[in-house]
Enzyme design. Structure first.
Site, PDB file in Angstrom:
ATOM      1  N   GLY A 157      11.858 -43.607  -9.227  1.00 50.16           N
ATOM      2  CA  GLY A 157      12.832 -44.687  -9.206  1.00 50.16           C
ATOM      3  C   GLY A 157      14.197 -44.307  -9.727  1.00 50.16           C
ATOM      4  CG  ASP A 208       9.055 -46.997   0.404  1.00 52.92           C
ATOM      5  OD1 ASP A 208       8.466 -47.809  -0.330  1.00 52.92           O
ATOM      6  OD2 ASP A 208       9.837 -47.339   1.321  1.00 52.92           O
ATOM      7  CB  ALA A 209       6.163 -46.909  -5.101  1.00 56.42           C
ATOM      8  CE1 TYR A 225      16.280 -58.976 -18.650  1.00 57.04           C
ATOM      9  CE2 TYR A 225      15.941 -60.248 -16.646  1.00 57.04           C
ATOM     10  CZ  TYR A 225      16.691 -59.963 -17.772  1.00 57.04           C
ATOM     11  OH  TYR A 225      17.846 -60.654 -18.014  1.00 57.04           O
ATOM     12  CE1 TYR A 278      15.530 -59.396 -12.405  1.00 56.53           C
ATOM     13  CE2 TYR A 278      13.416 -60.446 -12.854  1.00 56.53           C
ATOM     14  CZ  TYR A 278      14.155 -59.313 -12.609  1.00 56.53           C
ATOM     15  OH  TYR A 278      13.527 -58.071 -12.552  1.00 56.53           O
ATOM     16  CE  LYS A 297      10.891 -55.871 -13.422  1.00 55.40           C
ATOM     17  NZ  LYS A 297      10.684 -54.395 -13.401  1.00 55.40           N
TER      18      LYS A 297
END
Length: 360
Positions: A18, A82-83, A181, A191, A199
């Site tokens: 990343g 590319d995960a 986060y 967000y 997350k």
């Protein structure tokens, strides 16, 4: 950043997925690990890989590669990653033939693992520093099912995929660190697109992944208990007392003893990082306006966090290097908050309601 804390990663290899520029937390983690002596391997999202490689070749990141020792960070290899694709077979034909991907190959998670194994045999540490929410600027109720699932796939399930596939080529005593986060626990307006849910899933998976892997592994191996030593607590306390932990307050660092082959399995932890004006963060919302989403988030943090100081990428880099190192051998399944203590606050100090009442 010098602290005297002996984080020693000499002879170790870390893969950080990343990283696409020098402005984010992934780059800072790479530098912290390199400063501790580790070999650095990077994984970069295919659409931005050519630009990143060009920047490296043209010396665009020369100043950002300087280590505290004065030496330059050495990036041994950059792999396309590319995960969202576990294996080559799962890459849709329209993606493989698209303009952004057709010049590349070997970018699924398993293909990257296979290439690393062919190039280096094994690794010691893996860092998941990637997330993507195509509809992040939309409110949750305006988010499409496709956008929500893509956010979860790229930002949460990718950790499961990477841990399950990288673990077999990780040396004993290995460790995995991801980034999360505080929107996973508290409402952060702006967000959106399902990223807060992604997350939250990532944090839950951090707690569950190690146990699942341990149970599966112990089926074929006699379970052993790892002793917890006073030195484990001492090392963690020394870290929290050192300048490396300058952005950590109001948090509980849990040391765990698991009845499994702990020394054979990678620890899995995540860092809940405060807001940083990285390239990716600036794209979350408000592009072209006087203030972007990340600008508001940083200003709010400065006004309300217990530690009234700027948060730097190096703060997260140092914390990640600690969690990856043998100093954190007794820590797994935990969330380390590196956010100047903002996550511990229950009231906004800069709220109008907090203005002292005038005496009559």
């Amino acid at each position: 950043m010098s602290s005297g804390l002996p984080i020693d990663l000499q002879g170790k290899t870390v893969f950080i997925g990343g990283v696409a520029d020098s402005s984010g937390y992934g780059w800072a983690i790479a530098k912290a690990c390199a400063a501790a002596g580790a070999k650095i391997l990077l994984g970069t999202w295919p659409p931005v890989l050519p630009m990143f490689q060009m920047g490296l070749e043209r010396g665009q990141f020369v100043e950002d590669m300087k280590l505290p020792s004065g030496e330059d960070m050495v990036i041994s290899k950059v792999y396309p990653l590319d995960a969202t694709f576990d294996t080559k077979e799962l890459v849709p034909e329209e993606v493989a033939k698209s303009k952004r991907y057709r010049q590349l190959s070997g970018y699924s998670v398993q293909e990257v693992v296979d290439q690393i194994q062919a190039d280096y045999g094994t690794i010691d540490y893996m860092v998941h520093s990637l997330a993507n929410g195509p509809e992040v600027t939309k409110a949750l109720l305006d988010t499409s099912r496709d956008g929500y699932l893509k956010a979860s796939s790229a930002s949460a399930y990718s950790l499961i995929s990477m841990v399950s596939r990288f673990a077999p080529i990780m040396n004993p005593g290995g460790s995995v660190v991801s980034l999360t986060y505080m929107a996973s626990e508290k409402v952060i307006p702006g967000y959106g697109g399902g990223m807060s849910s992604a997350k939250a899933a990532l944090e839950s998976d951090t707690r569950v992944t190690f146990i699942d892997y341990a149970i599966d592994y112990s089926k074929a191996n006699a379970p052993l208990a790892q002793d917890l030593y006073a030195e484990d607590v001492g090392a963690s306390a020394a870290f929290l007392l050192s300048p490396l932990a300058r952005a950590i307050t109001g948090t509980i660092l849990q040391l765990r003893v698991l009845n499994s082959l702990c020394t054979m399995l990678p620890a899995v932890n995540t860092i809940s990082a405060g807001p940083l004006p990285s390239r990716a963060a600036k794209a979350i919302g408000g592009v072209g306006k006087a203030k972007t989403f990340i600008d508001y988030a940083i200003d709010y943090s400065k006004a309300n966090a217990p530690l009234a100081q700027d948060l730097y990428a190096e703060d997260v880099g140092a914390s990640a290097a600690f969690l990856l190192s043998p100093l954190a051998r007794a820590i797994t399944g935990t969330i380390l908050y590196v956010d100047n203590g903002l996550s511990s606050m229950g009231m906004a100090l800069d709220s109008v309601s907090m203005i002292p009442a005038k005496e009559e």
